[in-house]
Structures are given as structure tokens and as C-alpha cells.
Motif scaffolding. Structure first.
Motif, mmCIF file in Angstrom:
data_model
loop_
_atom_site.group_PDB
_atom_site.id
_atom_site.type_symbol
_atom_site.label_atom_id
_atom_site.label_comp_id
_atom_site.label_asym_id
_atom_site.label_seq_id
_atom_site.Cartn_x
_atom_site.Cartn_y
_atom_site.Cartn_z
ATOM 1 N N GLY A 1 0.819 -1.111 -0.077
ATOM 2 C CA GLY A 1 0.184 0.333 0.008
ATOM 3 C C GLY A 1 0.674 1.198 -0.153
ATOM 4 O O GLY A 1 0.669 2.151 -0.667
ATOM 5 N N ILE A 2 1.903 1.068 0.775
ATOM 6 C CA ILE A 2 2.801 2.491 1.047
ATOM 7 C C ILE A 2 3.571 2.661 -0.402
ATOM 8 O O ILE A 2 3.689 3.748 -0.855
ATOM 9 C CB ILE A 2 3.543 2.491 2.280
ATOM 10 C CG1 ILE A 2 4.662 1.493 2.136
ATOM 11 C CG2 ILE A 2 2.860 2.415 3.479
ATOM 12 C CD1 ILE A 2 5.740 1.696 2.885
ATOM 13 N N LEU A 3 3.796 1.575 -1.019
ATOM 14 C CA LEU A 3 4.770 1.653 -2.126
ATOM 15 C C LEU A 3 3.767 2.242 -3.190
ATOM 16 O O LEU A 3 4.280 3.008 -4.225
ATOM 17 C CB LEU A 3 5.413 0.365 -2.721
ATOM 18 C CG LEU A 3 6.609 -0.116 -1.642
ATOM 19 C CD1 LEU A 3 6.970 -1.355 -2.176
ATOM 20 C CD2 LEU A 3 7.647 0.962 -1.549
ATOM 21 N N ILE A 4 2.630 1.663 -3.375
ATOM 22 C CA ILE A 4 1.519 2.344 -4.469
ATOM 23 C C ILE A 4 1.441 3.755 -4.062
ATOM 24 O O ILE A 4 1.153 4.627 -5.150
ATOM 25 C CB ILE A 4 0.358 1.532 -4.446
ATOM 26 C CG1 ILE A 4 0.669 0.056 -4.996
ATOM 27 C CG2 ILE A 4 -0.590 2.068 -5.456
ATOM 28 C CD1 ILE A 4 -0.293 -0.954 -5.007
ATOM 29 N N PHE A 5 1.113 4.227 -2.811
ATOM 30 C CA PHE A 5 0.993 5.395 -2.424
ATOM 31 C C PHE A 5 2.022 6.502 -2.908
ATOM 32 O O PHE A 5 1.878 7.393 -3.495
ATOM 33 C CB PHE A 5 0.700 5.531 -1.099
ATOM 34 C CG PHE A 5 0.673 6.874 -0.570
ATOM 35 C CD1 PHE A 5 -0.456 7.783 -0.536
ATOM 36 C CD2 PHE A 5 1.813 7.487 0.304
ATOM 37 C CE1 PHE A 5 -0.454 8.982 -0.083
ATOM 38 C CE2 PHE A 5 1.635 8.683 0.840
ATOM 39 C CZ PHE A 5 0.687 9.517 0.619
ATOM 40 N N PHE A 6 3.250 5.836 -2.516
ATOM 41 C CA PHE A 6 4.307 6.661 -3.051
ATOM 42 C C PHE A 6 4.609 6.929 -4.621
ATOM 43 O O PHE A 6 4.671 8.134 -4.969
ATOM 44 C CB PHE A 6 5.746 6.124 -2.599
ATOM 45 C CG PHE A 6 6.815 6.568 -3.214
ATOM 46 C CD1 PHE A 6 7.576 7.719 -2.908
ATOM 47 C CD2 PHE A 6 7.680 6.046 -4.453
ATOM 48 C CE1 PHE A 6 8.674 8.480 -3.594
ATOM 49 C CE2 PHE A 6 8.598 6.564 -5.205
ATOM 50 C CZ PHE A 6 9.236 7.818 -4.732
ATOM 51 N N ALA A 7 4.089 5.905 -5.314
ATOM 52 C CA ALA A 7 4.292 5.985 -6.822
ATOM 53 C C ALA A 7 3.109 7.040 -7.154
ATOM 54 O O ALA A 7 3.413 7.830 -8.184
ATOM 55 C CB ALA A 7 3.954 4.603 -7.536
ATOM 56 N N ILE A 8 2.049 7.146 -6.745
ATOM 57 C CA ILE A 8 0.845 7.880 -6.943
ATOM 58 C C ILE A 8 1.296 9.163 -6.907
ATOM 59 O O ILE A 8 1.138 10.132 -7.535
ATOM 60 C CB ILE A 8 -0.495 7.517 -6.226
ATOM 61 C CG1 ILE A 8 -0.954 6.438 -6.650
ATOM 62 C CG2 ILE A 8 -1.536 8.987 -6.507
ATOM 63 C CD1 ILE A 8 -2.150 5.828 -6.073
#
Length: 499
Positions: free
Chosen positions: A216-223
Motif C-alpha cells: 500500500g505505501i509503495l503504491i501510495f508513493f508511486a501515485i
């Protein structure tokens, strides 16, 4: 006494030096796959509990792998490769994938907890198995320490939200800049050790929850990073040339260490022959996709020179782009949890490998004692955890990461060779998964591992050489004398491998 009794009995008397085969003969003695499987069912050594399906096994591999390179190593790799760091992750990922499919084939044939150590013992003999096992000790124990060292930066980022920070003396090991001990690394490893000692099922549940958190946090970072994406940050793509990409690939290969963690859970898998290969391949797809996505997003958000002075690049990018202390706090805490997940699963793998080696007499029996209450190698987990915690608290990240990479690459190379050997010598063995294109993929996997090893620095090779020298001394003074396969008479040995 039968060959089976000689191999697996923990109470069998040790053979005298004169009874044992010559060193050259003992080094090539193999252990049959059937006896390995029977060892897992031996009541005298204690059995592990089969509680993992393909989902849990995949979470073990993803938990052991995902996050390490992006959260800890990315800042060190970008200055080496420049904007092409994402290519370095792909190159390292391809190398890992070539070995991953070999692991998948071997895991389906040898469903025990020894990973590449057991695969080498069944194919290439005790000498190579010992070298492989010794490399795995380096890979797992040191990689746990290396990952834990990276926790300090994210702990400090969390504390800065409240206007605090750890003093330099507690933020790093002795480094000539005021560091004394890495307190964060010490606490993370000890916490993971306590969780593992409670039981594999319990630690598996914690790991699964944390895996979803870090996805979740890696996807959040990418966004967040893509909101500031600039294509111009990728020019020039190769400021250090192709040599920079290959050098970075050798370094970030550390990021893929852990995909083989599922193979150490062979005795705790409900259907290991079916589920282990699936879990290994699936975890590689998930990890590689996330690494490339985040690396591209990070470079798109910041010029590559910016990473030279960054200590926790992802959380800094989130802070600069969102200007939200809450977002930074959540991200930094999640990053620490992600690192804890890696520590839990890799430390889990280390304890299981030592368990298997202790059954064979390669290491002291204490590592093979399984608690009847928790169903885990309690003492081995504790001893390993304490030693790793001390290492993490006192040694800098860079040296740990490079030493880990070379040991891992060597072990992966041996697994590829094991696949080739068994295809030629035992084509009759049932295989729940087969590497496609015959021996071509394992050969390419071996060559790719050798290529990345060559690109590692001279200091790393010196450390590796010294580690192997210590291993050679340990084998001659302890393992050779306590080896159960080495204790067999010639006739019993021949009978044991004919089954």
C-alpha cells in the motif's frame, strides 16, 4: 543398524576418524532425496507444523524481498547508475528470475527446509552442500542485519515529525562520525526474533498484514511521485554508461534476496510439491513489478543527483510533494514495518536452514531442537536472532549489503547447476514444475550470477574469501567429524543413495 538409522538417528555414536572415508570421498557423498523427506518425519528430531498454503508461502517470499532495495538500497544505487537505475533493477530481476525457476523445480522435488543447501547435498555432494549452506548463513543472517541497519533512517524521519531525533551515537554503529550503536536495528531484530519464537503461524499472520501495508505505501508513493513526474529527469539515461548499470545491478541484487525464503518452508507447507514452485514464481513477478514502478516514479520526481545526499529518499519525496506531516508520519512508520517484515521472514529462513544442517551434523544439534509447544526451532531462532542483532547494531549497511550479495549469487549459481545435474542423472524423478527450455535457462542463470559476482568490488571478494576460509576450518574441525552421511560405512552409504 540400517543406513536409515545411521543417517537420521540423533543418538547414533559418532564414528572415529579411522572409520570415516577419506576427505575427498566424503566431500562427494550425497544424501538421497527420500532420506531428506524421511528426516522431516523423524520424531526424535521434532517435526515442524504444516500450516502454510500457496498464499502464505507467497507472502513469505514477498515479505522477505519487497521493500529492501527500494527503502534501503535505492539511494545508494541511483548515483551509480543514474536515471537508468530502473534498468539495473530489471537486470538484477532477470538474473534472479533465471535462478527462481531453478529454485521452483528443485523445491518441487526436494520439499524440505534446507533450500539450496539440501538441493546441493542431493546432487553435488557434502562438500558443495557445506559451501552452499555456509553461503546461506552469510546471505540470510547478514541480509537481516543489513536491512535492519536501514531502519534507523526511517525511525529518525518519524521522530522528526515530533521535533525529535536519535542522537548520532544511537543512530549508527562505529563509523568514525560519532556512531556507537544502531539502536533501531537492534530493536527491530530482537522484536522479529520474539515474534518468530511464538510460532510460525503467528509470525506468518503478522508478516501477511505487513506485506499488504508495504504494498500500500509503495503504491501510495508511486501515485504521489507521478504528480511531479518530469521526463527530463531521465536525460541523459546512462550518464555512467552501461558499466554503471551493471555495477548498480550487482549492488541492487541485494533487493531480490529473499525470494527463495518460501523454499525454506518446505516442512511447513501443506502441499509443498505443488505450492512452493507457484509461490516462488508469483513472488518474483510481484516484487519486480513494484521495484520498477517505484524506481521510475522516484527518478521522475527528482533528478538523479539529488539522491547522492538523501538518506531516506522515498519519505523525503513524499514530504516535499505533500507538505503533510501526517503523510510523512504514516509513510515512515509503514517503512519501519516493511523492514520488520523483511527481518521476520529472512530470519525465519535462516533458522530453518540451520535446523536442516543440524540434522545432518553440519552444525551443533542445538539448532535442530524443535519446541513441542510452539513447533519452532526455539533455541536456534534465539541464538541466531541475538547474533544478528549484535551485527546489525555495530556494522555499516554498505559492507553488509555487498557481502550478502556475493554469498547469495554463489548459492543461486549452485542451484542452477543442481537442476542441470538432476536432469542428466535422474530424469525419472517426479517434478511438479520443470524449468522451460531444458538446460538453457539454468545455464543462463549460472552465467548471469557469475557475471554479477565479477562486477562486485575487490573488498567484497576479500570478505567472501575470508568467510569461505572460516567455513573451511569449521568443516574440517566440526562438520566433517559429526556428519551423519560421513559416518556411514561404504555399503550403508551405497544403500542409502540407491533408494
Amino acid at each position: 543398524m540400517t543406513a536409515r538409522d545411521n543417517v537420521t538417528s540423533t543418538t547414533a555414536p559418532s564414528a572415529t576418524a579411522t572409520d570415516r572415508p577419506r576427505l575427498a570421498s566424503q566431500l562427494v557423498r550425497r544424501k538421497s532425496i527420500s532420506s531428506m523427506v524421511e528426516d522431516t518425519q523423524d520424531a526424535s528430531t521434532g517435526g515442524l507444523r504444516r500450516t502454510f498454503g500457496v498464499f502464505q508461502l507467497t507472502m513469505i517470499s514477498v515479505g522477505a524481498t519487497l521493500g529492501t532495495g527500494i527503502l534501503v538500497i535505492l539511494g545508494e544505487a541511483v548515483p551509480i547508475a543514474g536515471p537508468a537505475v530502473w534498468l539495473a533493477f530489471i537486470l538484477a530481476g532477470i538474473t534472479a528470475l533465471l535462478s527462481a525457476v531453478s529454485y521452483a523445480e528443485m523445491a518441487g522435488m526436494v520439499p524440505v527446509s534446507g533450500s539450496s543447501y539440501s538441493y546441493s547435498y542431493a546432487t553435488l555432494g557434502e562438500g558443495v552442500a557445506w559451501v552452499c549452506g555456509w553461503c546461506l548463513v552469510l546471505e540470510y543472517a547478514v541480509s537481516v542485519a543489513a536491512v535492519a541497519v536501514g531502519a534507523a533512517d526511517y525511525v529518525n524521519e518519524t521522530l522528526r515529525i515530533f521535533g525529535m531525533s536519535l542522537p548520532p551515537s544511537l543512530s549508527a554503529g562505529p563509523d568514525g562520525e560519532g556512531g556507537v550503536i544502531n539502536l533501531s536495528a537492534l530493536v527491530v531484530v530482537l522484536l522479529a526474533t520474539v515474534l518468530l519464537m511464538r510460532g510460525a503461524k503467528e509470525s506468518g499472520i503478522v508478516n501477511t498484514i505487513i506485506v499488504f501495508v508495504k504494498l500500500g505505501i509503495l503504491i501510495f508513493f508511486a501515485i504521489v511521485a507521478f504528480t511531479a513526474f518530469k521526463a527530463g529527469n531521465f536525460a541523459p539515461m546512462l550518464p555512467m554508461g552501461a558499466a554503471g548499470v551493471t555495477a548498480a545491478a550487482s549492488s541492487v541484487f541485494f533487493s531480490y534476496i529473499g525470494f527463495d525464503a518460501a523454499s525454506t518452508a518446505g516442512e511447513e507447507a501443506k502441499n509443498p510439491k505443488r505450492d512452493l514452485p507457484r509461490a516462488i514464481i508469483l513472488s518474483m513477478v510481484i516484487v519486480t513489478t513494484m521495484y520498477v514502478l517505484v524506481a521510475v516514479a522516484a527518478i521522475g520526481a527528482r533528478q538523479w543527483q539529488w539522491f547522492e545526499t538523501s538518506t531516506a529518499p522515498l519519505v523525503q519525496i513524499v514530504h516535499e510533494l505533500t507538505q503533510s506531516n501526517l503523510a510523512v508520519f504514516i509513510f515512515a512508520v509503514s517503512a519501519v514495518l516493511a523492514i520488520l517484515s523483511v527481518v521476520i521472514t529472512v530470519l525465519y529462513g535462516q533458522s530453518r536452514i540451520l535446523l536442516t544442517m543440524s540434522r545432518d551434523g553440519m552444525v551443533p544439534k542445538v539448532f535442530g531442537i524443535v519446541s513441542p509447544r510452539t513447533g519452532t526451532p526455539l533455541v536456534g531462532t534465539l541464538v541466531t536472532g541475538v547474533l544478528v542483532a549484535i551485527t546489525a547494531a555495530l556494522i555499516p549497511l554498505g559492507e553488509l549489503a555487498n557481502a550478502t550479495s556475493i554469498g547469495t549469487l554463489f548459492a543461486f549459481c549452485l542451484v542452477n547447476i543442481a537442476v542441470i545435474y538432476l536432469r542428466a542423472k535422474r530424469p525419472d524423478l517426479p517434478r511438479s514444475f520443470k524449468v522451460p527450455f531444458g538446460p538453457v535457462i539454468p545455464i543462463l542463470g549460472s552465467l548471469a550470477c557469475a557475471f554479477l559476482m565479477i562486477n562486485l568490488g575487490g573488498t567484497t571478494w576479500v570478505v567472501f574469501g575470508l568467510w569461505m576460509l572460516v567455513g573451511f576450518v569449521v568443516y574440517l574441525t566440526y562438520s566433517r567429524r559429526h556428519s551423519r552421511v560421513g559416518a556411514l560405512s561404504t555399503s550403508d552409504y551405497r544403500a542409502s543413495i540407491s533408494r
